[in-house]
Write a protein that holds these residues in place. Structure first.
Motif, short mmCIF file in Angstrom:
data_model
loop_
_atom_site.label_atom_id
_atom_site.label_comp_id
_atom_site.label_asym_id
_atom_site.label_seq_id
_atom_site.Cartn_x
_atom_site.Cartn_y
_atom_site.Cartn_z
N TYR A 1 -1.06 -6.74 -0.68
CA TYR A 1 -1.59 -7.28 0.58
C TYR A 1 -1.04 -8.68 0.79
CZ TYR A 1 -4.96 -3.47 1.09
OH TYR A 1 -5.54 -2.23 1.27
N ARG B 1 -2.93 1.47 5.43
CA ARG B 1 -2.74 2.03 4.08
C ARG B 1 -2.86 3.55 4.12
NH1 ARG B 1 -5.80 0.04 -1.47
NH2 ARG B 1 -5.64 1.98 -2.65
N GLU C 1 0.09 6.37 3.16
CA GLU C 1 -0.16 7.37 2.11
C GLU C 1 0.07 8.78 2.65
OE1 GLU C 1 -3.48 5.09 -0.68
OE2 GLU C 1 -4.13 6.34 1.01
N LEU D 1 1.28 -4.39 2.72
CA LEU D 1 0.26 -4.26 3.75
C LEU D 1 -0.10 -5.63 4.30
CD1 LEU D 1 -1.96 -1.82 1.69
CD2 LEU D 1 -0.59 -1.16 3.66
N TYR E 1 -0.26 -1.61 -4.36
CA TYR E 1 -0.56 -1.98 -2.97
C TYR E 1 -0.58 -3.51 -2.91
CZ TYR E 1 -1.98 2.90 -2.63
OH TYR E 1 -2.00 4.26 -2.67
N THR F 1 -3.93 -2.96 -6.94
CA THR F 1 -3.79 -3.87 -5.80
C THR F 1 -3.49 -5.29 -6.25
OG1 THR F 1 -5.31 -2.54 -4.45
CG2 THR F 1 -4.95 -4.80 -3.76
N ASP G 1 -7.75 -1.08 7.14
CA ASP G 1 -7.31 -0.20 6.06
C ASP G 1 -6.59 1.04 6.59
OD1 ASP G 1 -8.31 -1.87 4.14
OD2 ASP G 1 -10.27 -0.88 4.04
#
Length: 385
Positions: free
Chosen positions: A264, A175, A179, A166, A262, A284, A172
């Motif tokens: 970033y 994301r 999903e 991401l 996830y 994350t 957001d």
């Protein structure tokens, strides 16, 4: 009407039903009884729509042979001890990450869709070889075949871990969209398979038993869904408080439950407060590929989430080989260790000696059978007939 149009129509009807359900819950208390009846009817209707939607999505992903056969992934041979798939929108830094943590050069550029096929690389860590796949960027609607979406998700289903890349400088929403796309093709992120036993039979009707109280669905909804799939003779045992969607997943049976991280990227372009907020979220990791920030911690998290077990082999009268472990999934047995060394070992197996955490007599060895569960960093010596 094509399958894509049918899916869109059902999604619109579900949205209308959810709005009606929301409104009915705000009716005055005088109409409480009739409102409860209306809510139940709407929930049963939503259950039927979800069952139809899941069936159409399965047909979309696996069309019949007359229409060209099921979609296939990229022709990349699975190698190493585990496979990790990089998924994300274009230009989020997937290729840069692959180039940084492996010895593989993946083309990078300032424009979108630089990567057009799956590019594999290998991460060597703790004696294990982890295959890292750089997949082409996916677009919204990939689950319905837009771009190379079907190939990307088909390859993602073969992964032991999914890294969703991401852009930390964006909202957001990216994301949430990813999903939705993965959920639509049957990939369940960071979820466990529902504890439900489903068995078809030829006669006897439907036998439904539960060991827990169902608060997210009810028996009538479950029976309605079974009828919509023309399942009139089956045994169902529910051992946890599941939702309607989870029960549909059990019926379809081709869902893939995959751990997910996830990731970033581009944290060097955001504030410290925002970076701290992202880093505290579950599953994350925050990194910067350009600056090389936090990449070592990312590899550590990949290793931890893969839950691999390293088993070292030992020949009689010789020190164990600590440089080349047999890497297996958590829950592996001595039989898996034998298959990892050579397939002929199981047929000629007599017993094994185990040193390590799984030995009852640690630090001393234990004599075990094929069914013995091994632990990380165990040392195993196999004796044959």
């Amino acid at each position: 009407m094509g399958i894509v149009e049918k899916i869109k129509e059902i999604e619109e009807e579900m949205a209308r039903s959810k709005r009606n359900l929301f409104r009915s819950k705000h009716v005055v208390l005088v109409l409480m009884f009739s409102t409860a009846q209306k809510n139940k009817a709407t929930e049963y209707h939503l259950g039927l729509l979800k069952a139809k939607l899941a069936r159409y999505r399965a047909q979309l992903l696996e069309p019949d042979k007359k229409s060209g056969g099921p979609g296939t992934g990229f022709d990349v041979q699975k190698s190493g001890d585990a496979r990790v798939a990089l998924i994300g929108f274009p230009s989020v830094g997937k290729s840069t990450l692959l180039s940084k943590v492996t010895h593989t050069a993946s083309e990078t550029a300032a424009y979108e869709f630089t990567t057009l096929t799956a590019i594999p690389g290998v991460v060597e860590y703790q004696g294990a070889r982890i295959q890292l796949l750089d997949l082409p960027g996916i677009v919204e609607g990939a689950s319905q075949g837009r771009g190379r979406g079907r190939q990307v998700v088909a390859t993602a289903k073969t992964a032991d871990l999914i890294l969703i890349m991401l852009d930390a400088t964006k909202s957001d929403e990216q994301r949430r969209l990813l999903e939705i796309e993965l959920d639509a093709v049957g990939i369940r992120l960071n979820k466990q398979k529902p504890d439900v036993v489903f068995k078809r039979k030829t006669t006897g009707g439907i036998t439904l038993n539960t060991t827990v109280k169902l608060t997210k669905t009810d028996e009538k909804t479950i029976r309605t869904i079974l009828a919509s799939y023309k399942l009139h003779n089956c045994d169902v045992m529910i051992r946890e408080d599941i939702t309607t969607d989870e029960f549909i997943d059990v019926l379809i049976g081709n869902r893939k439950y995959v751990p997910c991280l996830y990731v970033y990227n581009k944290i060097d372009a955001i504030s410290l407060e925002r970076m701290d907020q992202l880093a505290r979220e579950d599953h994350t990791v925050v990194i910067s590929c350009e600056q090389g920030l936090n990449l070592d911690y990312l590899i550590e998290r990949i290793w931890a989430d893969l839950s691999l077990v390293r088993v070292y082999t030992k020949k009689r009268g010789v020190h164990p080989d600590l440089d080349d472990p047999v890497c297996l999934r958590q829950g592996a047995t001595i039989e898996d260790v034998c298959n990892g060394i050579h397939r002929s070992l199981v047929a000629n197996f007599r017993y094994a000696m185990v040193w390590g955490k799984s030995s009852k007599f640690s630090p001393h060895a234990q004599k075990v059978s094929l069914a013995h569960l091994v632990a990380d960093e165990d040392v195993v010596s196999v004796f044959t007939k």
